[in-house]
Structures are given as structure tokens and as C-alpha cells.
Design an enzyme around this catalytic site. Structure first.
Site, short mmCIF file in Angstrom:
data_model
loop_
_atom_site.label_atom_id
_atom_site.label_comp_id
_atom_site.label_asym_id
_atom_site.label_seq_id
_atom_site.Cartn_x
_atom_site.Cartn_y
_atom_site.Cartn_z
N TRP A 69 0.82 -1.21 0.00
CA TRP A 69 0.00 0.00 0.00
C TRP A 69 0.85 1.26 0.00
O TRP A 69 0.51 2.25 -0.66
CB TRP A 69 -0.97 -0.03 1.18
CG TRP A 69 -1.91 -1.19 1.06
CD1 TRP A 69 -1.95 -2.31 1.83
CD2 TRP A 69 -2.92 -1.38 0.04
NE1 TRP A 69 -2.92 -3.18 1.38
CE2 TRP A 69 -3.53 -2.63 0.28
CE3 TRP A 69 -3.35 -0.61 -1.03
CZ2 TRP A 69 -4.55 -3.13 -0.51
CZ3 TRP A 69 -4.39 -1.10 -1.83
CH2 TRP A 69 -4.97 -2.36 -1.57
N ASP A 77 -1.27 6.84 6.31
CA ASP A 77 -2.39 5.98 5.97
C ASP A 77 -2.59 5.05 7.17
O ASP A 77 -1.78 4.17 7.42
CB ASP A 77 -2.06 5.19 4.70
CG ASP A 77 -3.15 4.19 4.33
OD1 ASP A 77 -4.14 4.06 5.08
OD2 ASP A 77 -3.00 3.53 3.28
N LYS A 89 -12.08 -1.36 8.05
CA LYS A 89 -11.33 -2.23 8.96
C LYS A 89 -11.89 -2.08 10.39
O LYS A 89 -12.46 -3.01 10.94
CB LYS A 89 -9.85 -1.86 8.97
CG LYS A 89 -9.24 -1.60 7.60
CD LYS A 89 -9.04 -2.83 6.78
CE LYS A 89 -8.25 -2.52 5.51
NZ LYS A 89 -7.98 -3.68 4.69
#
Length: 362
Positions: free
Chosen positions: A102, A172, A196
Site C-alpha cells: 500500500w 495511511d 477495517k
């Protein structure tokens, strides 16, 4: 209906109390004769939800007053582009700390906007650890320093964050926000997809220091300019109202559980149980992340052979376990134990792992 043991990495488990609450209001929100999905985003009913979610997130994360909280769309992936578009100006470079897929994707998008470089990486270690804080590199012309706080694929997590008064840090935090206390004031911007720990997919939270707004250029597309969303309080266009409603319920559930202090304790108990099971197996299960970088959200491990892994996943699914297959890019197994995954689910997984070990020990 018997609930399954949900260890999906995202979209992931939601608290059963939240799902039940939402179900009870799905057709008739607070006796208004309509679903929350049918209300105008300009209505007073929705406005209370929207403002309440903002206030509760501020309370739980102890967000200082000099930060804005935004509810956006497009997931963390859109933020990969929005951040450099707003803050990576000519003559400056973006500094990216690579710890997995990511953060690499975020870097790739930044390079499409301007100049960017790698100030630290654990790629040479197959992303099995977090880079040494003392080995990170910075430049005088850094526009910002970007990191990914938790890495769902490789199962690693920053236990402490780099600090440098000359740098603006951006993070992030999609996969571990709301799971532990956070030093918000060490960051200029934090962003997180909700799917999440915050709620269902569809809404992305951005926590942005107000003084950064003055750095944004005037030639950006309207929807990609943070100032648009600050000025309109995340209501410039129709927001993902149901996702924000669900976010508000998850935040209320978190508060009822005792807030971040208690949530962090609960997560530590789940983490200890699962890693103890792995480490106590004498090599039958092998954690893929180095011990000092292990994630408290995504526990990654392998078995002695691909055949045993496939059998493990097959038997686990038959026993009601969902989402234990590792990411397709790395293989292996992964148990995502976000806030909503109850301790009894982790205990059931631990028991299953012990049983499987005894049946197939080689």
C-alpha cells in the site's frame, strides 16, 4: 443464524451489536417512517448523524481543535492522489517510507504528480519488519513524509512513529485507526478507509491540520481540493450517508466499550493469544513478521508446506472460519483481528490451530 468466525482483512467484521441496531432501524429510522438511506443529506435527521460522528471521532481520538475531520469517498486509494495534488509543489519532493504494497502504491501515485523518493524501506527484508527509525532519510525540500501505520498484507505495524519538527508527516492508518491511542499532533494529515475498524466500506476519514490548507494551490479540480470539503463540512456533494450512519454506530459502540484505552487492552489480549499459539507450536506455525514489528491487527503465518496450508484453510472453513487465506501476493495465512473480532473468535481459532497441529504434526 449462527455467526461465522470472521477474520477477513477488509471489508471486515462489524460489531454484532452495531449490526443488530442498524437492522432494527433499517426500515424505520427513529420512528420517522423511512430508512436512513432514504433521508436527504440536507435533512436535520441526517445532519445530526453527520455532526455526531464528527464529534464522537474527535472525542475518542482526542483530535485537537486545530484539525479538521472530513468524511470523503474513494477509499485510501483516492487519497494516494489527493495528497500529492494538494501538497506536492514544484521544487519540493515527497518522502515515502515503504513497508509494503500500500505504501508502494501511494508512492506510485505521487510520482505521477511530482517528484518523490524513498526515505526508508524494508523491501530488502521482504517487508517483514518496520524500518529502523534511526536509518530514515529526510531532505531539506521534503513536502511531506508519508508512511502506512499498519500493513495488512505483511502483518507489520509501526510501534512508534518517526518524529522530526522540520517535517510534515502524513499517515495511511486505514487498518489500525481506532485500535490504539494515537499521537494525532505528530501528523499533518491522517487518512483511513473505514472498512477495517471504523465501519463498512464507502467512507474515508481524513484528519487534517488546518494550517496545511493555506498550502493548497488554486488550480485543482473542485472535488480533489481539501478546502472544498472543509468549507462544506463534507457535504459538498451527496455523502455516503449510510456508511457514515454505520460509522457513527461503531463509534458509539467503541465508547460503550470504554474508549481506546479499553479497546487497546482487548486487542492486546487477542494479539497475545494468537502469537503465543504460533510461537508455541515449535515451528509448525511460523509468523512471517519479525517479532518487534508484528501487527496487532493482521497476524500472518505459514505452515510447513503448501499442502498443509491448503488443508488448514479447507478444514478451517468447514469449522466456520472465514478470511484466513493470506493475500494473493504473498500466500500463507492471515487472521485479521480488528476491534470487532471478539475474543471468543480468537480463542476458537487458537483451539482449532492446536487441534490441527496435533493431527498433522510432522
Amino acid at each position: 443464524m449462527e455467526r461465522r468466525y470472521n477474520f477477513n482483512a477488509g471489508p471486515s467484521a462489524l460489531p454484532q451489536d452495531v449490526l443488530s441496531h442498524a437492522q432494527s432501524e433499517l426500515l424505520n429510522y427513529q420512528q420517522q417512517g423511512m430508512s436512513i438511506m432514504e433521508f436527504s443529506h440536507r435533512s436535520k435527521e441526517y445532519q445530526r448523524i453527520h455532526d455526531g460522528a464528527n464529534e464522537l471521532l474527535r472525542e475518542l481520538l482526542e483530535i485537537p481543535d486545530d484539525y479538521e475531520v472530513l468524511f470523503l469517498q474513494g477509499g485510501a486509494s483516492l487519497q494516494f492522489s489527493m495528497i500529492p495534488m494538494n501538497f506536492l509543489h514544484q521544487g519540493y519532493m515527497a518522502n515515502y517510507l515503504l513497508t509494503g504494497s500500500w505504501s508502494q502504491k501511494a508512492l506510485t501515485e505521487a510520482k505521477k504528480i511530482g517528484e518523490a523518493y524513498i526515505g526508508g524501506s524494508s523491501k530488502e527484508a521482504d517487508f517483514k519488519r518496520i524500518p529502523d527509525l534511526n536509518a530514515l532519510k529526510y531532505g531539506e525540500n521534503d513536502a511531506y513524509v508519508h508512511l502506512t501505520s499498519n500493513n495488512t498484507i505483511h502483518g507489520t505495524q509501526w510501534k512508534s512513529f518517526p518524529q522530526r519538527k522540520e517535517s510534515t508527516f502524513i499517515a495511511d492508518m486505514s487498518s489500525d485507526i481506532l485500535s490504539r491511542s494515537l499521537p494525532i499532533d505528530q501528523f499533518g494529515l491522517i487518512y483511513a478507509g473505514a472498512q477495517k475498524n471504523l465501519g463498512p466500506a464507502g467512507v474515508t476519514v481524513v484528519i487534517l491540520k488546518k494550517d496545511l490548507l493555506s498550502e493548497i494551490p488554486d488550480n485543482l479540480p473542485t472535488m480533489l481540493d481539501y478546502r472544498t470539503h472543509v468549507d462544506k463540512k463534507s457535504l459538498y456533494n451527496t455523502p455516503p450517508s449510510f456508511a457514515i450512519y454505520m460509522l457513527s454506530l461503531v463509534l458509539e459502540w467503541t465508547k460503550k466499550k470504554g474508549g481506546l484505552k479499553e479497546i487497546e487492552k482487548m486487542n492486546a489480549e487477542k494479539t497475545k493469544l494468537l502469537y503465543t499459539t504460533i510461537d508455541g507450536s515449535k515451528g509448525f506455525y511460523s509468523g512471517t513478521a519479525e517479532a518487534d514489528s508484528r501487527s496487532s491487527m493482521n497476524v500472518t503465518f505459514t505452515l510447513p508446506s503448501k499442502e498443509l496450508e491448503d488443508l488448514f484453510l479447507k478444514e478451517a472453513e468447514e469449522e466456520g472460519f472465514v478470511g484466513l487465506k493470506g493475500h494473493r501476493s504473498v500466500g500463507g495465512c492471515r487472521a485479521s483481528i480488528y476491534n470487532a473480532v471478539p475474543l471468543n473468535s480468537v480463542q476458537a481459532l487458537s483451539d482449532f490451530m492446536h487441534t490441527f497441529h496435533h493431527k498433522h504434526n510432522i
